[in-house]
Design a protein around this motif. Structure first.
Motif, PDB file in Angstrom:
ATOM      1  N   TRP A 125     -14.527  15.358   3.508  1.00  0.00           N
ATOM      2  CA  TRP A 125     -13.901  16.502   2.840  1.00  0.00           C
ATOM      3  C   TRP A 125     -13.792  16.312   1.330  1.00  0.00           C
ATOM      4  CZ3 TRP A 125     -13.665  20.263   6.236  1.00  0.00           C
ATOM      5  CH2 TRP A 125     -13.540  19.931   7.590  1.00  0.00           C
ATOM      6  N   ASN A 126     -13.918  15.062   0.880  1.00  0.00           N
ATOM      7  CA  ASN A 126     -13.732  14.743  -0.529  1.00  0.00           C
ATOM      8  C   ASN A 126     -15.038  14.721  -1.317  1.00  0.00           C
ATOM      9  OD1 ASN A 126     -13.120  11.889  -2.495  1.00  0.00           O
ATOM     10  ND2 ASN A 126     -12.039  13.802  -2.834  1.00  0.00           N
ATOM     11  N   THR A 127     -16.179  14.684  -0.597  1.00  0.00           N
ATOM     12  CA  THR A 127     -17.451  14.631  -1.291  1.00  0.00           C
ATOM     13  C   THR A 127     -17.765  15.985  -1.928  1.00  0.00           C
ATOM     14  OG1 THR A 127     -19.734  13.861  -1.059  1.00  0.00           O
ATOM     15  CG2 THR A 127     -18.919  15.327   0.646  1.00  0.00           C
ATOM     16  N   SER A 128     -18.672  16.000  -2.894  1.00  0.00           N
ATOM     17  CA  SER A 128     -18.955  17.209  -3.675  1.00  0.00           C
ATOM     18  C   SER A 128     -19.563  18.323  -2.816  1.00  0.00           C
ATOM     19  CB  SER A 128     -19.933  16.857  -4.800  1.00  0.00           C
ATOM     20  OG  SER A 128     -20.178  17.971  -5.606  1.00  0.00           O
ATOM     21  N   PRO A 129     -19.036  19.559  -2.965  1.00  0.00           N
ATOM     22  CA  PRO A 129     -17.844  19.947  -3.732  1.00  0.00           C
ATOM     23  C   PRO A 129     -16.584  19.642  -2.935  1.00  0.00           C
ATOM     24  CG  PRO A 129     -18.810  21.886  -2.717  1.00  0.00           C
ATOM     25  CD  PRO A 129     -19.711  20.728  -2.358  1.00  0.00           C
ATOM     26  N   ALA A 130     -15.687  18.913  -3.539  1.00  0.00           N
ATOM     27  CA  ALA A 130     -14.497  18.425  -2.848  1.00  0.00           C
ATOM     28  C   ALA A 130     -13.592  19.567  -2.394  1.00  0.00           C
ATOM     29  CB  ALA A 130     -13.717  17.490  -3.753  1.00  0.00           C
ATOM     30  N   LYS A 131     -13.158  19.480  -1.150  1.00  0.00           N
ATOM     31  CA  LYS A 131     -12.175  20.426  -0.619  1.00  0.00           C
ATOM     32  C   LYS A 131     -10.754  19.941  -0.879  1.00  0.00           C
ATOM     33  CE  LYS A 131     -15.486  22.874   1.190  1.00  0.00           C
ATOM     34  NZ  LYS A 131     -15.869  24.171   0.565  1.00  0.00           N
ATOM     35  N   ILE A 132     -10.635  18.640  -1.214  1.00  0.00           N
ATOM     36  CA  ILE A 132      -9.338  18.048  -1.479  1.00  0.00           C
ATOM     37  C   ILE A 132      -9.541  16.805  -2.335  1.00  0.00           C
ATOM     38  CG2 ILE A 132      -9.395  16.637   0.629  1.00  0.00           C
ATOM     39  CD1 ILE A 132      -6.346  17.033   0.850  1.00  0.00           C
ATOM     40  N   PHE A 133      -8.582  16.503  -3.194  1.00  0.00           N
ATOM     41  CA  PHE A 133      -8.594  15.292  -4.008  1.00  0.00           C
ATOM     42  C   PHE A 133      -7.564  14.311  -3.458  1.00  0.00           C
ATOM     43  CE2 PHE A 133      -9.684  18.420  -7.577  1.00  0.00           C
ATOM     44  CZ  PHE A 133     -11.053  18.283  -7.344  1.00  0.00           C
ATOM     45  N   MET A 134      -7.815  13.007  -3.643  1.00  0.00           N
ATOM     46  CA  MET A 134      -6.850  12.010  -3.163  1.00  0.00           C
ATOM     47  C   MET A 134      -5.606  11.967  -4.040  1.00  0.00           C
ATOM     48  SD  MET A 134      -8.261   8.215  -4.222  1.00  0.00           S
ATOM     49  CE  MET A 134      -9.775   8.309  -3.290  1.00  0.00           C
ATOM     50  N   GLY A 135      -5.716  12.339  -5.314  1.00  0.00           N
ATOM     51  CA  GLY A 135      -4.582  12.292  -6.224  1.00  0.00           C
ATOM     52  C   GLY A 135      -4.127  10.863  -6.486  1.00  0.00           C
ATOM     53  N   ASP A 136      -3.069  10.735  -7.255  1.00  0.00           N
ATOM     54  CA  ASP A 136      -2.513   9.411  -7.519  1.00  0.00           C
ATOM     55  C   ASP A 136      -1.915   8.804  -6.253  1.00  0.00           C
ATOM     56  OD1 ASP A 136      -3.278   9.702 -10.095  1.00  0.00           O
ATOM     57  OD2 ASP A 136      -1.277   9.704 -10.976  1.00  0.00           O
ATOM     58  N   THR A 168       0.823  -1.215   0.000  1.00  0.00           N
ATOM     59  CA  THR A 168       0.000   0.000   0.000  1.00  0.00           C
ATOM     60  C   THR A 168       0.853   1.260   0.000  1.00  0.00           C
ATOM     61  OG1 THR A 168      -1.748  -1.174   1.221  1.00  0.00           O
ATOM     62  CG2 THR A 168      -1.836   1.237   1.209  1.00  0.00           C
ATOM     63  N   VAL A 169       1.780   1.336   0.932  1.00  0.00           N
ATOM     64  CA  VAL A 169       2.633   2.521   1.044  1.00  0.00           C
ATOM     65  C   VAL A 169       3.551   2.634  -0.173  1.00  0.00           C
ATOM     66  CG1 VAL A 169       4.463   3.627   2.392  1.00  0.00           C
ATOM     67  CG2 VAL A 169       2.547   2.514   3.557  1.00  0.00           C
ATOM     68  N   GLY A 170       4.025   1.494  -0.673  1.00  0.00           N
ATOM     69  CA  GLY A 170       4.887   1.520  -1.857  1.00  0.00           C
ATOM     70  C   GLY A 170       4.180   2.086  -3.067  1.00  0.00           C
ATOM     71  N   MET A 171       2.951   1.640  -3.320  1.00  0.00           N
ATOM     72  CA  MET A 171       2.183   2.160  -4.459  1.00  0.00           C
ATOM     73  C   MET A 171       1.802   3.629  -4.227  1.00  0.00           C
ATOM     74  SD  MET A 171       2.165  -0.090  -6.723  1.00  0.00           S
ATOM     75  CE  MET A 171       2.770  -1.779  -6.752  1.00  0.00           C
ATOM     76  N   ALA A 172       1.520   3.986  -2.971  1.00  0.00           N
ATOM     77  CA  ALA A 172       1.218   5.381  -2.662  1.00  0.00           C
ATOM     78  C   ALA A 172       2.437   6.268  -2.933  1.00  0.00           C
ATOM     79  CB  ALA A 172       0.784   5.519  -1.204  1.00  0.00           C
ATOM     80  N   PHE A 173       3.627   5.735  -2.681  1.00  0.00           N
ATOM     81  CA  PHE A 173       4.854   6.490  -2.962  1.00  0.00           C
ATOM     82  C   PHE A 173       4.986   6.778  -4.457  1.00  0.00           C
ATOM     83  CE2 PHE A 173       9.325   6.296  -4.321  1.00  0.00           C
ATOM     84  CZ  PHE A 173       9.800   7.454  -3.707  1.00  0.00           C
ATOM     85  N   VAL A 174       4.681   5.765  -5.281  1.00  0.00           N
ATOM     86  CA  VAL A 174       4.709   5.974  -6.739  1.00  0.00           C
ATOM     87  C   VAL A 174       3.722   7.083  -7.112  1.00  0.00           C
ATOM     88  CG1 VAL A 174       4.342   4.928  -8.997  1.00  0.00           C
ATOM     89  CG2 VAL A 174       5.363   3.577  -7.154  1.00  0.00           C
ATOM     90  N   GLY A 175       2.532   7.030  -6.531  1.00  0.00           N
ATOM     91  CA  GLY A 175       1.534   8.063  -6.798  1.00  0.00           C
ATOM     92  C   GLY A 175       1.975   9.436  -6.323  1.00  0.00           C
ATOM     93  N   PHE A 176       2.662   9.473  -5.168  1.00  0.00           N
ATOM     94  CA  PHE A 176       3.155  10.746  -4.633  1.00  0.00           C
ATOM     95  C   PHE A 176       4.168  11.375  -5.581  1.00  0.00           C
ATOM     96  CE2 PHE A 176       6.347  13.114  -2.248  1.00  0.00           C
ATOM     97  CZ  PHE A 176       5.559  14.067  -1.587  1.00  0.00           C
ATOM     98  N   VAL A 177       5.083  10.555  -6.089  1.00  0.00           N
ATOM     99  CA  VAL A 177       6.075  11.068  -7.044  1.00  0.00           C
ATOM    100  C   VAL A 177       5.366  11.615  -8.279  1.00  0.00           C
ATOM    101  CG1 VAL A 177       8.010  10.447  -8.539  1.00  0.00           C
ATOM    102  CG2 VAL A 177       7.881   9.512  -6.219  1.00  0.00           C
ATOM    103  N   ASP A 178       4.330  10.903  -8.730  1.00  0.00           N
ATOM    104  CA  ASP A 178       3.560  11.331  -9.901  1.00  0.00           C
ATOM    105  C   ASP A 178       2.849  12.654  -9.622  1.00  0.00           C
ATOM    106  OD1 ASP A 178       2.618  10.814 -12.575  1.00  0.00           O
ATOM    107  OD2 ASP A 178       0.673  10.365 -11.716  1.00  0.00           O
ATOM    108  N   ASP A 179       2.181  12.746  -8.470  1.00  0.00           N
ATOM    109  CA  ASP A 179       1.469  13.975  -8.097  1.00  0.00           C
ATOM    110  C   ASP A 179       2.428  15.155  -7.964  1.00  0.00           C
ATOM    111  OD1 ASP A 179      -1.111  12.948  -8.004  1.00  0.00           O
ATOM    112  OD2 ASP A 179      -0.953  12.348  -5.915  1.00  0.00           O
ATOM    113  N   PHE A 180       3.538  14.915  -7.293  1.00  0.00           N
ATOM    114  CA  PHE A 180       4.489  15.998  -7.047  1.00  0.00           C
ATOM    115  C   PHE A 180       5.095  16.496  -8.355  1.00  0.00           C
ATOM    116  CE2 PHE A 180       8.439  17.936  -5.447  1.00  0.00           C
ATOM    117  CZ  PHE A 180       7.901  18.735  -4.437  1.00  0.00           C
ATOM    118  N   THR A 181       5.313  15.571  -9.295  1.00  0.00           N
ATOM    119  CA  THR A 181       5.831  15.960 -10.605  1.00  0.00           C
ATOM    120  C   THR A 181       4.839  16.859 -11.336  1.00  0.00           C
ATOM    121  OG1 THR A 181       7.060  13.874 -10.758  1.00  0.00           O
ATOM    122  CG2 THR A 181       6.731  15.098 -12.798  1.00  0.00           C
ATOM    123  N   LYS A 182       3.557  16.492 -11.274  1.00  0.00           N
ATOM    124  CA  LYS A 182       2.522  17.309 -11.917  1.00  0.00           C
ATOM    125  C   LYS A 182       2.486  18.717 -11.329  1.00  0.00           C
ATOM    126  CE  LYS A 182      -0.556  13.337 -12.665  1.00  0.00           C
ATOM    127  NZ  LYS A 182      -1.827  12.713 -12.241  1.00  0.00           N
TER     128      LYS A 182
END
Length: 375
Positions: free
Chosen positions: A257-268, A93-107
């Protein structure tokens, strides 16, 4: 049982009150969501909404797991202390979240809607998935059960689908490939579902909630106790139930906090992390094929993308849907975003209920058959 209650409450409370603090931090840093230019025009207003919210509930999953085990230790529970299965699920879980974090941070840093290259993302996911798969075939308990097995499973291992038929070494290789295939499928499925406010969060919470029930039932019918026909050979079912409880509570807190209208997105960070968690529950809980029905909504959404891309290439530019993934097709047909989300949640719930019925029904069939044979 008290551990599951404590874990769920800890996950809910930490995420419910920790998310707004993280939102303030993201706003202060200016870390906002980039929106696809080819997406529905109604999504333009979401540009700049804080993202990487998955960091909150993935962190809470780890903290909630450790805190709950600390509480169980203080209470003198015999179930106190993390298990091999628990650590492995957190690794994936944390490993895949790390990949997503790198992706989000790059964006965010490049101010574009594209982050990691597909090749870079696949390489990182494969490295993490392979480490998980290899480790999951180790750490036997007192009865010789390892967290995962080389047999393909649906509600339990299928003996005649044991990949070890090809030999011990090739069997491990085939299992690593199979495990990575499951992980790739679940991470992509959650990622594609995460297109509307609260959709992926709510749908995933239903699946993890189902894993609380199934893992608890497996613990009560564990072959480590008085062995009966139809018992389950899952190494650490109660610990998997605890992790599912913490994650379900965390997702419900985040949904506030994520339901419409979302105050934050979970991201990758969130979607890939959740995909890793679902793969972990499926592999370690021996429900590898059942997860296709459990996450039926996500499977349908993923299939819509495959159909759209395939038909577009074969037909020379024609489309099946107005837009893929499937949720955007209904938006363009005039459905309000909230309407799409609620109706898709209902579909997700029906898939989960059907999967639970199959899971319990299989046990009833085992019980009735063997009871009849004993008569």
């Amino acid at each position: 049982m008290i551990g599951l209650l404590v874990g769920g409450v800890v996950g809910l409370v930490l995420t419910l009150f920790g998310t707004p603090l993280f939102i303030r931090f993201l706003v202060w840093r200016g870390y906002g969501q980039m929106v696809r230019d080819d997406g529905p025009t109604t999504h333009k207003t979401k540009r700049g909404t804080p993202t990487m919210g998955g960091f909150v509930f993935i962190t809470v999953l780890v903290l909630g797991y450790l805190i709950t085990h600390g509480v169980l230790t203080l209470l003198g529970s015999p179930l106190a202390g993390p298990t091999a299965s628990g650590w492995l699920l957190l690794l994936l879980t944390v490993g895949m979240a790390f990949v997503g974090f790198v992706d989000d941070f790059t964006k965010i840093t490049k101010q574009q809607s594209l982050g990691l290259t597909p090749r870079g993302k696949i390489i990182l996911q494969t490295l993490i998935g392979t480490a998980f798969a290899v480790l999951a075939l180790n750490f036997p308990d007192g009865r010789g059960r390892t967290p995962a097995s080389t047999a393909i499973s649906w509600v339990r291992d299928i003996p005649w689908l044991d990949l070890a038929f090809a030999g011990p070494v090739l069997g491990v290789v085939l299992f690593v490939v199979w495990s990575n295939l499951i992980t790739t499928a679940t991470t992509n499925a959650v990622n594609l579902t995460d297109g509307l406010d609260g959709l992926a969060t709510g749908a995933t919470a239903m699946v993890t909630g189902a894993y609380v029930l199934m893992s608890l039932f497996q613990a009560n019918q564990d072959c480590a106790g008085p062995a009966v026909e139809g018992c389950y050979e899952v190494r650490d079912p109660m610990d998997l139930a605890l992790l599912a409880s913490v994650l379900t509570g965390a997702l419900l807190g985040f949904l506030w906090w994520n339901t419409s209208p979302a105050k934050i997105f979970m991201g990758d960070t969130g979607s890939l992390g959740l995909g890793g968690a679902l793969a972990g529950f499926a592999i370690l809980g021996r429900t590898e094929l059942l997860v296709v029905l459990l996450a039926g909504l996500m499977v349908a959404i993923t299939a819509s993308v495959i159909i759209q891309v395939g038909y577009f290439k074969l037909s020379g530019g024609r489309r099946v849907f107005l837009m893929a993934p499937l949720q955007h097709h209904f938006e363009l047909k005039g459905w309000a975003e909230v309407t799409v989300v609620v109706r898709f949640w209902l579909i997700a719930l029906m898939c989960v209920m059907a999967a639970l019925a199959l899971f319990y029904g299989e046990w009833l069939l085992q019980h009735d058959v063997f009871e009849g044979a004993g008569a």
